[in-house]
Design a protein around this motif. Sequence first.
Motif, short mmCIF file in Angstrom:
data_model
loop_
_atom_site.label_atom_id
_atom_site.label_comp_id
_atom_site.label_asym_id
_atom_site.label_seq_id
_atom_site.Cartn_x
_atom_site.Cartn_y
_atom_site.Cartn_z
N MET A 256 79.11 -6.88 -34.41
CA MET A 256 79.01 -7.35 -33.03
C MET A 256 78.85 -6.16 -32.10
N ASP A 257 78.06 -6.36 -31.08
CA ASP A 257 78.01 -5.39 -30.00
C ASP A 257 79.43 -5.30 -29.41
N ALA A 258 79.87 -4.08 -29.06
CA ALA A 258 81.27 -3.89 -28.64
C ALA A 258 81.63 -4.72 -27.40
N THR B 62 72.27 4.74 -28.79
CA THR B 62 72.91 4.78 -30.13
C THR B 62 72.03 4.10 -31.19
N LYS B 63 70.86 3.61 -30.75
CA LYS B 63 69.98 2.88 -31.68
C LYS B 63 69.27 3.88 -32.59
N SER B 64 69.97 4.29 -33.65
CA SER B 64 69.40 5.32 -34.51
C SER B 64 69.81 5.05 -35.96
N PRO C 297 71.56 -14.02 -30.97
CA PRO C 297 71.27 -13.23 -29.77
C PRO C 297 72.21 -13.60 -28.63
N THR C 298 72.63 -12.58 -27.88
CA THR C 298 73.56 -12.85 -26.77
C THR C 298 73.01 -12.42 -25.41
N THR C 299 71.79 -11.86 -25.40
CA THR C 299 71.15 -11.57 -24.12
C THR C 299 69.91 -12.46 -24.01
N LEU C 300 69.39 -12.61 -22.80
CA LEU C 300 68.19 -13.44 -22.66
C LEU C 300 67.02 -12.82 -23.41
N1 LIG Z 1 62.70 -6.85 -32.94
C1 LIG Z 1 61.94 -7.26 -31.96
O1 LIG Z 1 60.96 -7.96 -32.18
C2 LIG Z 1 62.27 -6.89 -30.54
C3 LIG Z 1 61.63 -7.54 -29.49
C4 LIG Z 1 61.97 -7.19 -28.19
C5 LIG Z 1 62.93 -6.21 -27.96
N2 LIG Z 1 63.52 -5.61 -29.03
C6 LIG Z 1 64.54 -4.56 -28.80
O2 LIG Z 1 65.63 -5.13 -28.10
C7 LIG Z 1 66.29 -4.11 -27.38
C8 LIG Z 1 66.68 -4.62 -26.03
O3 LIG Z 1 67.54 -5.73 -26.18
P1 LIG Z 1 68.52 -6.21 -25.01
O4 LIG Z 1 67.76 -6.27 -23.77
O5 LIG Z 1 69.18 -7.41 -25.52
O6 LIG Z 1 69.50 -4.98 -24.82
P2 LIG Z 1 70.85 -4.51 -25.54
O7 LIG Z 1 70.92 -4.95 -26.93
O8 LIG Z 1 70.92 -3.05 -25.26
O9 LIG Z 1 71.96 -5.24 -24.72
C9 LIG Z 1 72.14 -4.90 -23.39
C10 LIG Z 1 73.60 -4.80 -23.02
O10 LIG Z 1 74.12 -6.09 -22.87
C11 LIG Z 1 75.43 -6.17 -23.38
N3 LIG Z 1 75.58 -7.57 -23.80
C12 LIG Z 1 74.90 -8.19 -24.79
N4 LIG Z 1 75.22 -9.49 -24.79
C13 LIG Z 1 76.11 -9.70 -23.81
C14 LIG Z 1 76.79 -10.83 -23.33
N5 LIG Z 1 76.57 -12.05 -23.82
N6 LIG Z 1 77.64 -10.68 -22.31
C15 LIG Z 1 77.83 -9.46 -21.74
N7 LIG Z 1 77.21 -8.36 -22.14
C16 LIG Z 1 76.36 -8.46 -23.16
C17 LIG Z 1 75.46 -5.17 -24.48
O11 LIG Z 1 76.74 -4.60 -24.57
C18 LIG Z 1 74.47 -4.12 -24.04
O12 LIG Z 1 75.12 -3.07 -23.41
C19 LIG Z 1 65.35 -2.93 -27.35
O13 LIG Z 1 65.86 -1.90 -28.16
C20 LIG Z 1 64.06 -3.46 -27.92
O14 LIG Z 1 63.35 -2.49 -28.63
C21 LIG Z 1 63.22 -5.91 -30.29
#
Ligand SMILES: NC(=O)c1ccc[n+]([C@@H]2O[C@H](COP(=O)([O-])OP(=O)(O)OC[C@H]3O[C@@H](n4cnc5c(N)ncnc54)[C@H](O)[C@@H]3O)[C@@H](O)[C@H]2O)c1
Length: 461
Positions: A125-127, A159-161, A213-216
């Motif tokens: 899980m994301d922290a 930290t994505k490494s 997924p937990t972000t839009l």
């Molecule tokens: N694999 C693919 O096809 C694909 C497609 C698009 C983007 N990506 C990758 O996705 C990444 C970006 O993803 P992102 O925008 O989700 O950013 P992210 O994963 O960095 O999340 C953003 C922040 O939101 C916080 N967070 C996440 N869910 C939460 C929640 N429900 N409530 C409160 N905080 C929350 C996290 O702690 C994090 O700090 C990029 O690295 C990009 O390269 C991959």
Amino acid sequence: MPAGELFTVPPVRGGTKPEGSSRNKQKEYQLVRVKNTWCRVECRQEMPTTWEEDQVIVSQAKIGEQVTESGVSWVVKAPIYFCYKVIETQNLLNPSNKTLLYGHVSDPEEIDEYQKKTQKRFVVMDATVEQIYGSKVRKYFEAHNVVYKILALETTEETKSMDIVLHILEEVHKFSLDRRTEPIIAIGGGVCLDAVGLAASLYRRRTPYIRVPTTLLSYVDASVGAKNGVNFCNCKNKLGSYTPPIATFLDRSFIQTIPRRHISNGLGEILKMALMKHKGLFQILEKHGKYLLDSKFQSTNVLDCNDDAALKTTRLAIQTMLEELAPNLWEDDLDRLVDYGHVISPELEMNLLPALMHGEAVNIDMAFMTYVSHEIGLITLEERNRIVQCMQNLELPVFHRDCSFQLIKKALAERFKHSGGKLRLSLSTGLGTAEIFNNVSEETMMCAFAAWQEDLGEHST
Ligand SMILES: NC(=O)c1ccc[n+]([C@@H]2O[C@H](COP(=O)([O-])OP(=O)(O)OC[C@H]3O[C@@H](n4cnc5c(N)ncnc54)[C@H](O)[C@@H]3O)[C@@H](O)[C@H]2O)c1
């Protein structure tokens, strides 16, 4: 690829023997499993009558064999089949909802089998997500008597490494799971899903994993395709693989706890699909953008998308995304509309870390390309302005002073290098329609850049 092309042997100095001559024979075999042994049967030949039909399995793989003067060469054609589910659900973490445990399993009998033994799950899980939802996840697994481990990690672009991937792998290894029946679960934003996906693709060469997924942005984009990856040598997603999860579970309620800026960030990727291929989606964003931002996609009606802009938006975004991804999961076809907004943005995002979010960098790229489209005459001034206005209503950046023409040229050169020596630019040809162009001149780019800077740059009026 036309049939037979794989079997063409390049001309050998001194000339090749004509096809079919005794010295240059080529044949194609299908692979047939009889009882437990695979054997080859020449494609044009009948199966031996001694084989009983119910004991025979025919593979889709084929082996070509060519005998030339220099020896024999074999060509293996083995289609790799992927099947993964993308499932909308509500209350994923409510113990009465069994999706998180068994949503990936299709056969009800298999579920019964699983339930007979103690289940184990390794969860990354994301922290931040763990702080908000960790106790619910624990309660969920405890209610189902699951042996589990939650690994909470700071998953950010910085930290994505490979370090994070190796850390995940070490913990997975210590936990020890049954690769076939106990998928790794990733719960977080795109960074978490991408890193876990790569770790899973490496562990024992491919261990099934689940994305939550937990972000839009991750809901509509990072969770629906096959790609995963991490940054490397200051280059975005330079290391990665095409390994889809076995399932993605979509629960929009997670999105309610992300900051408003992250909603805009995700709307950037949704707008990409709207601009490329769905005018209706564009119109929803134009009309309901503010509602989507204010409501954080938490609709009251969870089933009828005609009644609900949030549901309609996410469904259309995913449907249009899947249409483009599914036929090209391994990105063999380099002409990809989904790459819109991803021409300049990788350099911009990495140069400015952590100032710009992924969807924001993508939007700046799309804003510039909208000016390129207009410069070429593919869209009208009114269409250009409508697109930019829509971006601004979604609270997305449409310009960045660090996005210089020099950076654009560098990014274009990089894409050129990795796109088979052609610059493939997806460009809007109207609202919700696009085509791929490979003949856009530097002069056109410069004119578009000048207009973009004048209209939207910091000193614009
Ligand atoms: N694999 C693919 O096809 C694909 C497609 C698009 C983007 N990506 C990758 O996705 C990444 C970006 O993803 P992102 O925008 O989700 O950013 P992210 O994963 O960095 O999340 C953003 C922040 O939101 C916080 N967070 C996440 N869910 C939460 C929640 N429900 N409530 C409160 N905080 C929350 C996290 O702690 C994090 O700090 C990029 O690295 C990009 O390269 C991959």
